[in-house]
Design a protein around this motif. Structure first.
Motif, short mmCIF file in Angstrom:
data_model
loop_
_atom_site.label_atom_id
_atom_site.label_comp_id
_atom_site.label_asym_id
_atom_site.label_seq_id
_atom_site.Cartn_x
_atom_site.Cartn_y
_atom_site.Cartn_z
N THR A 292 4.76 4.98 -5.30
CA THR A 292 4.13 5.06 -3.53
C THR A 292 2.62 4.29 -3.83
OG1 THR A 292 2.69 6.94 -4.15
CG2 THR A 292 4.29 7.48 -3.20
N LEU A 293 2.14 4.20 -2.84
CA LEU A 293 1.12 3.51 -3.14
C LEU A 293 -0.10 3.92 -3.78
CD1 LEU A 293 -0.53 0.62 -2.18
CD2 LEU A 293 -1.09 2.05 0.45
N ARG B 64 -10.39 1.62 2.20
CA ARG B 64 -10.21 1.26 3.79
C ARG B 64 -10.03 0.02 4.31
NH1 ARG B 64 -15.84 3.68 5.96
NH2 ARG B 64 -15.56 5.95 5.14
N GLY B 65 -9.28 -0.51 5.05
CA GLY B 65 -8.59 -1.71 5.12
C GLY B 65 -7.33 -2.40 4.05
N LEU B 66 -6.93 -1.49 3.57
CA LEU B 66 -6.25 -1.54 2.70
C LEU B 66 -4.90 -2.08 3.45
CD1 LEU B 66 -4.96 0.17 -0.39
CD2 LEU B 66 -3.41 -0.47 0.74
N ARG B 67 -4.39 -3.69 2.71
CA ARG B 67 -3.03 -4.05 3.62
C ARG B 67 -1.95 -4.12 2.74
NH1 ARG B 67 -5.56 -3.18 6.96
NH2 ARG B 67 -6.18 -3.98 9.18
N VAL B 68 -0.86 -3.91 2.62
CA VAL B 68 0.29 -4.24 1.50
C VAL B 68 0.82 -5.22 2.55
CG1 VAL B 68 2.57 -3.92 1.03
CG2 VAL B 68 0.76 -2.25 1.17
N HIS B 69 1.38 -6.57 2.08
CA HIS B 69 2.05 -8.57 2.58
C HIS B 69 3.56 -7.85 2.08
CE1 HIS B 69 -1.45 -10.48 3.93
NE2 HIS B 69 -1.69 -9.61 3.08
N GLU C 250 5.05 -9.94 5.80
CA GLU C 250 4.18 -9.02 7.22
C GLU C 250 3.23 -8.09 6.69
OE1 GLU C 250 7.99 -6.45 8.96
OE2 GLU C 250 8.01 -7.94 10.19
N GLU C 251 2.31 -7.89 7.71
CA GLU C 251 1.25 -7.09 7.15
C GLU C 251 1.34 -6.13 7.22
OE1 GLU C 251 -3.76 -8.31 7.67
OE2 GLU C 251 -2.96 -9.00 6.14
N LEU C 252 1.15 -5.21 6.45
CA LEU C 252 1.17 -3.56 7.04
C LEU C 252 -0.06 -3.03 5.99
CD1 LEU C 252 5.32 -3.34 5.60
CD2 LEU C 252 4.60 -3.98 7.77
N GLN C 253 -0.25 -1.98 6.81
CA GLN C 253 -0.66 -0.77 6.74
C GLN C 253 -0.77 0.60 6.22
OE1 GLN C 253 -4.40 -0.53 9.43
NE2 GLN C 253 -5.62 0.09 7.55
N PRO C 254 -0.37 0.56 4.80
CA PRO C 254 0.88 1.96 4.64
C PRO C 254 -0.62 2.55 5.00
CG PRO C 254 0.95 0.67 3.14
CD PRO C 254 0.19 -0.70 4.13
N VAL D 94 2.48 -7.27 -2.21
CA VAL D 94 1.60 -7.71 -2.77
C VAL D 94 0.91 -6.57 -2.15
CG1 VAL D 94 -0.02 -9.49 -3.18
CG2 VAL D 94 2.65 -9.84 -2.67
N ILE D 95 -0.36 -5.88 -2.71
CA ILE D 95 -1.34 -4.84 -2.21
C ILE D 95 -2.43 -5.39 -2.41
CG2 ILE D 95 -2.44 -2.99 -2.75
CD1 ILE D 95 0.37 -2.24 -4.24
N TYR D 96 -3.45 -5.63 -1.51
CA TYR D 96 -4.85 -6.52 -1.27
C TYR D 96 -5.46 -5.57 -1.58
CZ TYR D 96 -8.76 -8.95 -0.49
OH TYR D 96 -9.72 -9.44 -0.28
N ILE D 97 -6.40 -5.00 -2.25
CA ILE D 97 -7.78 -3.90 -2.05
C ILE D 97 -9.11 -4.85 -1.73
CG2 ILE D 97 -9.39 -2.08 -3.26
CD1 ILE D 97 -5.76 -1.91 -3.24
N ARG D 98 -9.48 -3.90 -0.42
CA ARG D 98 -10.35 -5.78 -0.10
C ARG D 98 -11.85 -4.72 -0.43
NH1 ARG D 98 -9.53 -7.53 4.38
NH2 ARG D 98 -7.82 -7.17 5.91
N GLU D 99 -13.30 -5.34 -0.88
CA GLU D 99 -14.55 -4.68 -0.89
C GLU D 99 -15.23 -3.97 0.17
OE1 GLU D 99 -18.23 -7.09 -3.57
OE2 GLU D 99 -17.01 -8.42 -2.20
#
Length: 297
Positions: A242-243, A260-265, A274-278, A289-294
């Motif tokens: 899982t994420l 918050r606003g975490l994105r998965v490409h 595609e950019e997803l927000q799971p 590809v998981i991107y963690i925002r500041e």
């Protein structure tokens, strides 16, 4: 001196009697049963709940194998020869002898019977040694420790045995391997989960490897995480990961990170990203590809 000679003659007679008895037993012993699985080298997979075959798995001779044949006390009959494409060898006094599809004991018996029935040797003792295995081979490629071609030296060789000859799965290799080949004249492809094969005790599902098969081990499935995490980079994708588990594998968030606003490409079936927000409990896919925002606060 007379008693000594009598003892010597008695010992020689005893040895001759024992030797003759052994030869008679060897000649009258029934020949090994030749089944379709042994002749072709194709041992069917064992069905669940069926006891495995515990009979010795003799190697089956194939075209290209090199044999060394010797006949006791007949050095002129000793040869080293390669099995032809038709599965035959040329043997002195007997001419062309078919050995393809037979085991070593069966070849020894066939040659001995030919020499005996032809009145060439009264009590032939034939020894056959396989010096090179070329007729039955399989390949192991990809993420294995020793890629290459390996002999199928027993009838009914299993995928796990071929993998062991190749040194096992290399670091970075996937637990899911692919076996390809030809079955009944049709292309054959099978995916096998090695971890599940042994974890669940389902060794009976270990497929049989045939001549010309190829075992391919892919790279392990991977997801990538970057941004405000402790250990950004590539992470091995476990089954049903899982994420939240991926974030834990990356060491968790930094002090400035936020979910918050975490994105998965993710790349879709058409090849577009595609950019997803799971959700945190959603499962990931290979290549995500998981991107963690500041955090702004």
């Amino acid at each position: 001196m007379k008693r000594l000679a009598q003892r010597t003659i008695g010992a020689a007679a005893l040895v001759a009697l024992s030797w003759g008895t052994a030869l008679a037993q060897a000649q009258t012993a029934p020949a090994p049963a030749t089944t379709a699985a042994v002749v072709s080298g194709n041992a069917p997979a064992i069905a669940p709940g069926v006891a495995p075959d515990t009979r010795p798995r003799e190697y089956v001779i194939g075209a290209g194998d090199v044999l060394r044949v010797a006949v006791y006390q007949n050095p002129d009959l000793a040869i080293e020869t390669r099995v032809s494409d038709t599965g035959q060898i040329s043997f002195p006094l007997l001419g062309q002898v078919t050995v393809g599809g037979l085991t070593v004991p069966q070849i020894e018996k066939a040659l001995a019977d030919g020499l005996r029935t032809g009145n060439f040797v009264k009590q032939p003792q034939v020894t056959v040694l396989v010096t090179q295995v070329r007729g039955n081979q399989a390949s192991a490629l990809g993420m294995v420790n020793r890629p290459g071609r390996f002999p199928i030296d027993v009838s009914g060789m299993r995928l796990s045995e071929l993998l062991a000859q190749a040194g096992g799965i290399a670091p970075g290799g996937s637990d899911v391997v692919i076996l390809t080949g030809i079955r009944n004249g049709q292309p054959y492809r099978l995916q096998v989960d090695i971890a599940a094969l042994f974890a669940s005790g389902a060794q009976s599902q270990d497929p049989v490897v045939l001549n010309g098969d190829t075992l391919y081990v892919e790279r392990m499935p991977t997801v990538y995480i970057y941004g405000e995490v402790q250990r950004p980079g590539a992470i091995r994708l476990e089954i049903n990961m899982t994420l939240m588990q991926a974030l834990a594998s990356g060491g968790g968030l930094t002090q400035r990170g936020t979910t918050r606003g975490l994105r998965v490409h993710r790349r879709n079936g058409e090849g577009r990203v595609e950019e997803l927000q799971p959700g945190m409990n959603d499962t990931l896919q290979n290549g995500d590809v998981i991107y963690i925002r500041e955090s702004l606060f």
